[in-house]
Design a protein around this motif. Structure first.
Motif, PDB file in Angstrom:
ATOM      1  N   ASP A 106       0.812  -1.221   0.000  1.00  0.00           N
ATOM      2  CA  ASP A 106       0.000   0.000   0.000  1.00  0.00           C
ATOM      3  C   ASP A 106       0.844   1.269   0.000  1.00  0.00           C
ATOM      4  O   ASP A 106       0.422   2.298  -0.517  1.00  0.00           O
ATOM      5  N   ASP A 137      -5.391  -7.561   0.849  1.00  0.00           N
ATOM      6  CA  ASP A 137      -5.518  -7.341   2.289  1.00  0.00           C
ATOM      7  C   ASP A 137      -4.214  -7.621   3.039  1.00  0.00           C
ATOM      8  O   ASP A 137      -4.011  -7.118   4.148  1.00  0.00           O
ATOM      9  N   ALA A 140      -1.231  -4.355   3.141  1.00  0.00           N
ATOM     10  CA  ALA A 140      -1.435  -3.089   3.850  1.00  0.00           C
ATOM     11  C   ALA A 140      -0.338  -2.836   4.851  1.00  0.00           C
ATOM     12  O   ALA A 140       0.319  -3.696   5.327  1.00  0.00           O
TER      13      ALA A 140
END
Length: 140
Positions: A106, A137, A140
């Motif tokens: 991210d 997911d 991150a």
């Protein structure tokens, strides 16, 4: 700098790619490398040949070490100025064919690459995007 690409992330992405390929009746190989292009996972589905295995590895390697998709790298490699010294002469593992993407956190750090071989380049590219979605997911 973040920890290296884990086996868990690499395997989850590879499994998602094979699931997506099977949904399209494509028999492919998927490879996942760390940021240095070292292979973490290679999966070859039933019916995927040796060229599929090698091209998936080369696409994952290229995406990881160049930090861009292999389609973007292909555009770069085709620039007229590079004809004097093509990138493959600098590194013979660079593979300017669609179907490879960097794995990016991210915060923008490239931690690996994922590549698919065995179908048409556009199909490979579409399928590999499923692998990236499956690990979003975890990045991150």
């Amino acid at each position: 700098m973040r920890e290296p690409l884990s086996y868990e992330i690499a395997r989850r992405a590879a499994d998602a790619v094979l699931d997506a390929a099977r949904a399209e009746s494509a028999r492919v190989s998927v490879s996942v490398t760390n940021r240095s292009g070292i292979t973490k996972v290679v999966l070859a589905d039933d019916g995927a040949g040796p060229i599929a295995v090698e091209t998936s590895r080369l696409k994952a390697y290229t995406a990881a070490v160049m930090g861009v998709s292999t389609a973007e790298f292909a555009k770069f490699a085709a620039e007229p100025i590079l004809q004097a010294c093509p990138p493959h002469l600098v590194d013979s593992q660079l593979h300017p064919v669609p179907g490879g993407y960097p794995i990016v956190t991210d915060d923008g750090e490239v931690i690996g690459g994922i590549g698919v071989g065995g179908a048409h380049g556009d199909v490979d590219a579409r399928i590999v995007s499923e692998g990236l979605k499956s690990i979003a997911d975890l990045l991150a």
